[in-house]
Design a protein around this motif. Structure first.
Motif, mmCIF file in Angstrom:
data_model
loop_
_atom_site.group_PDB
_atom_site.id
_atom_site.type_symbol
_atom_site.label_atom_id
_atom_site.label_comp_id
_atom_site.label_asym_id
_atom_site.label_seq_id
_atom_site.Cartn_x
_atom_site.Cartn_y
_atom_site.Cartn_z
ATOM 1 N N GLN A 39 50.881 86.960 54.991
ATOM 2 C CA GLN A 39 51.313 85.707 55.619
ATOM 3 C C GLN A 39 50.197 85.114 56.479
ATOM 4 O O GLN A 39 49.956 83.904 56.443
ATOM 5 C CB GLN A 39 52.548 85.948 56.477
ATOM 6 C CG GLN A 39 53.805 86.162 55.699
ATOM 7 C CD GLN A 39 54.984 86.429 56.627
ATOM 8 O OE1 GLN A 39 54.825 86.862 57.767
ATOM 9 N NE2 GLN A 39 56.179 86.170 56.124
ATOM 10 N N PHE A 42 47.533 83.665 54.286
ATOM 11 C CA PHE A 42 48.001 82.406 53.713
ATOM 12 C C PHE A 42 47.873 81.269 54.721
ATOM 13 O O PHE A 42 47.461 80.153 54.374
ATOM 14 C CB PHE A 42 49.456 82.536 53.243
ATOM 15 C CG PHE A 42 50.021 81.261 52.708
ATOM 16 C CD1 PHE A 42 49.635 80.780 51.468
ATOM 17 C CD2 PHE A 42 50.934 80.534 53.451
ATOM 18 C CE1 PHE A 42 50.147 79.600 50.980
ATOM 19 C CE2 PHE A 42 51.450 79.350 52.976
ATOM 20 C CZ PHE A 42 51.060 78.879 51.736
ATOM 21 N N ILE A 43 48.195 81.540 55.982
ATOM 22 C CA ILE A 43 48.073 80.514 57.024
ATOM 23 C C ILE A 43 46.613 80.118 57.211
ATOM 24 O O ILE A 43 46.293 78.929 57.346
ATOM 25 C CB ILE A 43 48.707 81.000 58.337
ATOM 26 C CG1 ILE A 43 50.225 81.061 58.183
ATOM 27 C CG2 ILE A 43 48.334 80.104 59.506
ATOM 28 C CD1 ILE A 43 50.945 81.719 59.326
ATOM 29 N N LEU A 46 45.579 78.096 54.153
ATOM 30 C CA LEU A 46 46.211 76.785 54.219
ATOM 31 C C LEU A 46 45.482 75.892 55.214
ATOM 32 O O LEU A 46 45.213 74.720 54.936
ATOM 33 C CB LEU A 46 47.681 76.933 54.609
ATOM 34 C CG LEU A 46 48.499 75.659 54.717
ATOM 35 C CD1 LEU A 46 48.697 75.059 53.328
ATOM 36 C CD2 LEU A 46 49.841 75.950 55.359
ATOM 37 N N SER A 47 45.138 76.431 56.372
ATOM 38 C CA SER A 47 44.412 75.648 57.379
ATOM 39 C C SER A 47 43.043 75.212 56.856
ATOM 40 O O SER A 47 42.647 74.056 57.021
ATOM 41 C CB SER A 47 44.232 76.466 58.652
ATOM 42 O OG SER A 47 45.476 76.778 59.211
ATOM 43 N N GLY A 49 42.175 74.858 53.719
ATOM 44 C CA GLY A 49 42.402 73.876 52.658
ATOM 45 C C GLY A 49 42.722 72.500 53.209
ATOM 46 O O GLY A 49 42.226 71.479 52.711
ATOM 47 N N ILE A 50 43.559 72.460 54.238
ATOM 48 C CA ILE A 50 43.898 71.178 54.866
ATOM 49 C C ILE A 50 42.656 70.531 55.460
ATOM 50 O O ILE A 50 42.407 69.331 55.268
ATOM 51 C CB ILE A 50 44.981 71.387 55.948
ATOM 52 C CG1 ILE A 50 46.321 71.724 55.305
ATOM 53 C CG2 ILE A 50 45.124 70.155 56.819
ATOM 54 C CD1 ILE A 50 47.383 72.142 56.293
ATOM 55 N N GLY A 89 45.908 70.017 60.604
ATOM 56 C CA GLY A 89 45.165 71.199 60.181
ATOM 57 C C GLY A 89 44.352 71.823 61.297
ATOM 58 O O GLY A 89 44.054 73.016 61.270
ATOM 59 N N THR A 93 48.487 74.123 62.410
ATOM 60 C CA THR A 93 48.549 75.252 61.467
ATOM 61 C C THR A 93 47.775 76.500 61.877
ATOM 62 O O THR A 93 48.310 77.593 61.679
ATOM 63 C CB THR A 93 48.057 74.826 60.071
ATOM 64 O OG1 THR A 93 47.542 73.530 60.081
ATOM 65 C CG2 THR A 93 49.120 74.945 59.058
#
Length: 148
Positions: A39, A42-43, A46-47, A49-50, A89, A93
């Motif tokens: 998890q 993934f965070i 994701l950050s 990627g944003i 981002g 996040t």
């Protein structure tokens, strides 16, 4: 009649989740499971990627090569949307990383209030943004002469 002036005062919160003795012990680090690390990873992804995607959108839309193909009004709108996503981002996040690992909020009460405010702003943006796009689509679709 006596009126007291209060300006957006948050309720008194006592954030003691990470100062609880069960989280302060060294055995808490041993309690991190593979799912918790997944998890948190993934965070972080994701950050990243944003941040990367929105920086790319801002740079491409405002580059000299593409400014002649995009009118200034849609370019400002797209830059504004990408800037808001970039702010999410940066300021919302990434701070989910440690709570995903430790299952508590390690940042303190004031930062908790700031994060709640940031999350509310981003939720409001997610509700308003589709309405802006739908009205712009309807304007272009049914009255194309007015759009320049």
């Amino acid at each position: 009649m006596d009126h007291k002036s209060t300006w957006l005062t948050p309720p008194p919160l006592h954030n003691s989740s990470c100062t609880h003795p069960r989280y302060l012990s060294a055995s808490n680090i041993n309690n991190i499971t593979l799912w918790d690390m997944t998890q948190a990873l993934f965070i972080l992804l994701l950050s990243a990627g944003i941040l990367g995607a929105n920086l790319l959108v801002i740079l491409v839309i405002n580059s000299r090569r593409y400014t002649k193909y995009i009118h200034s009004q849609p370019r400002y709108l797209l830059t504004s949307l990408a800037s808001n996503d970039l702010a999410i981002g940066l300021f919302v996040t990434p701070f989910g990383f440690l709570p995903a690992l430790y299952h508590c909020w390690p940042y303190g009460e004031i930062f908790c209030q700031i994060q709640i405010f940031n999350s509310e702003i981003s939720q409001q943006f997610l509700l308003v943004s589709p309405n802006v796009h739908v009205t712009k689509y309807i304007e272009i679709r049914f009255n194309p002469g007015s759009y320049c």
